[in-house]
Design a protein around this motif. Structure first.
Motif, PDB file in Angstrom:
ATOM      1  N   UNK A  11     -68.358 -75.147   1.785  1.00  0.00           N
ATOM      2  CA  UNK A  11     -67.679 -75.160   3.084  1.00  0.00           C
ATOM      3  C   UNK A  11     -67.506 -73.764   3.681  1.00  0.00           C
ATOM      4  N   UNK A  12     -67.999 -72.730   3.033  1.00  0.00           N
ATOM      5  CA  UNK A  12     -67.889 -71.385   3.581  1.00  0.00           C
ATOM      6  C   UNK A  12     -68.660 -71.281   4.904  1.00  0.00           C
ATOM      7  N   UNK A  13     -68.182 -70.413   5.785  1.00  0.00           N
ATOM      8  CA  UNK A  13     -68.845 -70.212   7.070  1.00  0.00           C
ATOM      9  C   UNK A  13     -70.213 -69.549   6.933  1.00  0.00           C
ATOM     10  N   UNK A  14     -70.459 -68.861   5.817  1.00  0.00           N
ATOM     11  CA  UNK A  14     -71.739 -68.167   5.634  1.00  0.00           C
ATOM     12  C   UNK A  14     -72.689 -68.944   4.731  1.00  0.00           C
ATOM     13  N   UNK A  15     -72.522 -70.251   4.668  1.00  0.00           N
ATOM     14  CA  UNK A  15     -73.466 -71.130   3.963  1.00  0.00           C
ATOM     15  C   UNK A  15     -74.101 -72.049   5.009  1.00  0.00           C
ATOM     16  N   UNK A  16     -75.398 -71.922   5.177  1.00  0.00           N
ATOM     17  CA  UNK A  16     -76.108 -72.605   6.253  1.00  0.00           C
ATOM     18  C   UNK A  16     -77.202 -73.530   5.739  1.00  0.00           C
ATOM     19  N   UNK A  17     -77.456 -74.575   6.505  1.00  0.00           N
ATOM     20  CA  UNK A  17     -78.728 -75.287   6.443  1.00  0.00           C
ATOM     21  C   UNK A  17     -79.586 -74.589   7.490  1.00  0.00           C
ATOM     22  N   UNK A  18     -80.414 -73.663   7.034  1.00  0.00           N
ATOM     23  CA  UNK A  18     -81.069 -72.698   7.926  1.00  0.00           C
ATOM     24  C   UNK A  18     -82.372 -73.244   8.489  1.00  0.00           C
ATOM     25  N   UNK A  19     -82.569 -72.993   9.799  1.00  0.00           N
ATOM     26  CA  UNK A  19     -83.778 -73.387  10.516  1.00  0.00           C
ATOM     27  C   UNK A  19     -84.586 -72.184  11.005  1.00  0.00           C
ATOM     28  N   UNK A  20     -83.944 -71.031  11.092  1.00  0.00           N
ATOM     29  CA  UNK A  20     -84.590 -69.830  11.605  1.00  0.00           C
ATOM     30  C   UNK A  20     -84.254 -68.634  10.715  1.00  0.00           C
ATOM     31  N   UNK A  21     -85.194 -67.703  10.640  1.00  0.00           N
ATOM     32  CA  UNK A  21     -84.982 -66.462   9.905  1.00  0.00           C
ATOM     33  C   UNK A  21     -85.620 -65.331  10.681  1.00  0.00           C
ATOM     34  N   UNK A  22     -84.895 -64.245  10.855  1.00  0.00           N
ATOM     35  CA  UNK A  22     -85.391 -63.088  11.601  1.00  0.00           C
ATOM     36  C   UNK A  22     -85.869 -63.503  12.989  1.00  0.00           C
ATOM     37  N   UNK A  23     -85.073 -64.371  13.631  1.00  0.00           N
ATOM     38  CA  UNK A  23     -85.283 -64.786  15.023  1.00  0.00           C
ATOM     39  C   UNK A  23     -86.569 -65.568  15.244  1.00  0.00           C
ATOM     40  N   UNK A  24     -87.071 -66.204  14.190  1.00  0.00           N
ATOM     41  CA  UNK A  24     -88.245 -67.064  14.306  1.00  0.00           C
ATOM     42  C   UNK A  24     -88.002 -68.340  13.515  1.00  0.00           C
ATOM     43  N   UNK A  25     -88.680 -69.438  13.872  1.00  0.00           N
ATOM     44  CA  UNK A  25     -88.567 -70.639  13.059  1.00  0.00           C
ATOM     45  C   UNK A  25     -88.925 -70.336  11.606  1.00  0.00           C
ATOM     46  N   UNK A  26     -88.223 -70.953  10.702  1.00  0.00           N
ATOM     47  CA  UNK A  26     -88.419 -70.691   9.280  1.00  0.00           C
ATOM     48  C   UNK A  26     -89.801 -71.171   8.846  1.00  0.00           C
ATOM     49  N   UNK A  27     -90.647 -70.240   8.407  1.00  0.00           N
ATOM     50  CA  UNK A  27     -92.008 -70.579   7.988  1.00  0.00           C
ATOM     51  C   UNK A  27     -92.047 -71.233   6.621  1.00  0.00           C
TER      52      UNK A  27
END
Length: 257
Positions: free
Chosen positions: A181-197
C-alpha cells in the motif's frame, strides 16, 4: 544454483538474470561474437546519448534471443541488464495483455492494458538498485498505485500479503499488505517517459522503489491477495524476503532516493 533460503549469503547471480539451472546451456557463442559485443558495449558507454539509445535498442533485441546470458555482461541500456529466469518470454500487447486481481478480495477483477491506462497515473522518480551492485540513478516510472487496485478489489479481513505472478511462467514475488500500500509501489506502465518495453518487463511490471530491484517483478500478470507472505523466485534461492536497499541481503548500499 538453487540454495537454501536460510543461507548466510545471497547467491552471486543477478536476480534479473537467467538461471543456468532453469534455462539450459543454450547454443555456444563464438569468441569473435563475444569480443565484438564487448567492444560495442564499451563504445556505447563513451558515445553520445543518441548512440547509447541505439545501442540499447540493439542489445535489448539481442538479449531477447540470447539463452546464454552473454549480453547481460555488457555495460548497456543506461546501466540496466536484460535478463530473465526463463529462456524465452512471450510478447504481450494491448490486445493480448491481461492482469488479474484475486485471492482474498470481494471483487476479483481483470484489467486490459487500456483499463490500466485509464486509471489515475502516478509518477515516481527514484534510484534503481540491483542486489548485485549496479545502480541506475533518478529513473522515472509511471503507472497505477498498487493500493488503487487493492482498494478497488476490496481486501478481505485476515489478508496480510500480496503475491505477484508473471507471464514468463516462472517468476513470482510477494509483499506484505502494508508494503504493497505504499505510495511508491506501482503497477508500472511507463519507464523513462516511454511505454515499458518488453526487455524491461513490459507492457506492465511491478515497481517497488525502496527495495532491491528483484522485488519489482517483470511481465506482471497476476496479483493475488493472500493471508501470509509467500517467498518468491529469488527468495527460494537465498535472497531476503524484506529487501530494503542497504538493510538486507548482507549489503550496505546507500538507500535509494
Amino acid at each position: 544454483m538453487d540454495r537454501n533460503p536460510d543461507a548466510a549469503e545471497p547467491p552471486t547471480a543477478d536476480p534479473d538474470s537467467a538461471d543456468p539451472d532453469t534455462t539450459g546451456r543454450g547454443a555456444p557463442v563464438g569468441r569473435r561474437v563475444i569480443l565484438g559485443m564487448l567492444a560495442l558495449g564499451a563504445g556505447g558507454m563513451a558515445a553520445a546519448p543518441w548512440l547509447q539509445a541505439r545501442l540499447e535498442t540493439f542489445l535489448a533485441a539481442a538479449a531477447d534471443n540470447d539463452p546464454t546470458g552473454v549480453t547481460g555482461l555488457l555495460p548497456n541500456g543506461g546501466g540496466f541488464r536484460y535478463y530473465s529466469v526463463t529462456s524465452s518470454v512471450p510478447h504481450k500487447n494491448a490486445d493480448s495483455y491481461r492482469l488479474t486481481v484475486g485471492g482474498l478480495v470481494d471483487k476479483p477483477a481483470g484489467y486490459r492494458l487500456a483499463d490500466l491506462r485509464a486509471l489515475p497515473q502516478h509518477r515516481v522518480v527514484h534510484d534503481v538498485q540491483c542486489v548485485t551492485g549496479w545502480r541506475v540513478p533518478h529513473t522515472s516510472f509511471e503507472g497505477v498505485r498498487l493500493a488503487t487496485l487493492l482498494d478497488a478489489a476490496g481486501v478481505r479481513p485476515g489478508a496480510g500479503a500480496v503475491r505477484f505472478t508473471c507471464f514468463d511462467g516462472a517468476y513470482s514475488e510477494s509483499l506484505t499488505l502494508e508494503q504493497a500500500r505504499r505510495d511508491d509501489v506501482l503497477v508500472a506502465l511507463r519507464m523513462r517517459d516511454e511505454p515499458l518495453g518488453h526487455s524491461h518487463g513490459g507492457p506492465v511490471r511491478l515497481y517497488v522503489a525502496p527495495m532491491y530491484f528483484y522485488k519489482s517483478a517483470k511481465w506482471l500478470s497476476g496479483i493475488e491477495v493472500t493471508r501470509d507472505v509467500q517467498p518468491g523466485y529469488w527468495e527460494h534461492r537465498g535472497y531476503d524476503v524484506d529487501a530494503w536497499v542497504g538493510k538486507s541481503n548482507g549489503r550496505d548500499d546507500a538507500p535509494t532516493t
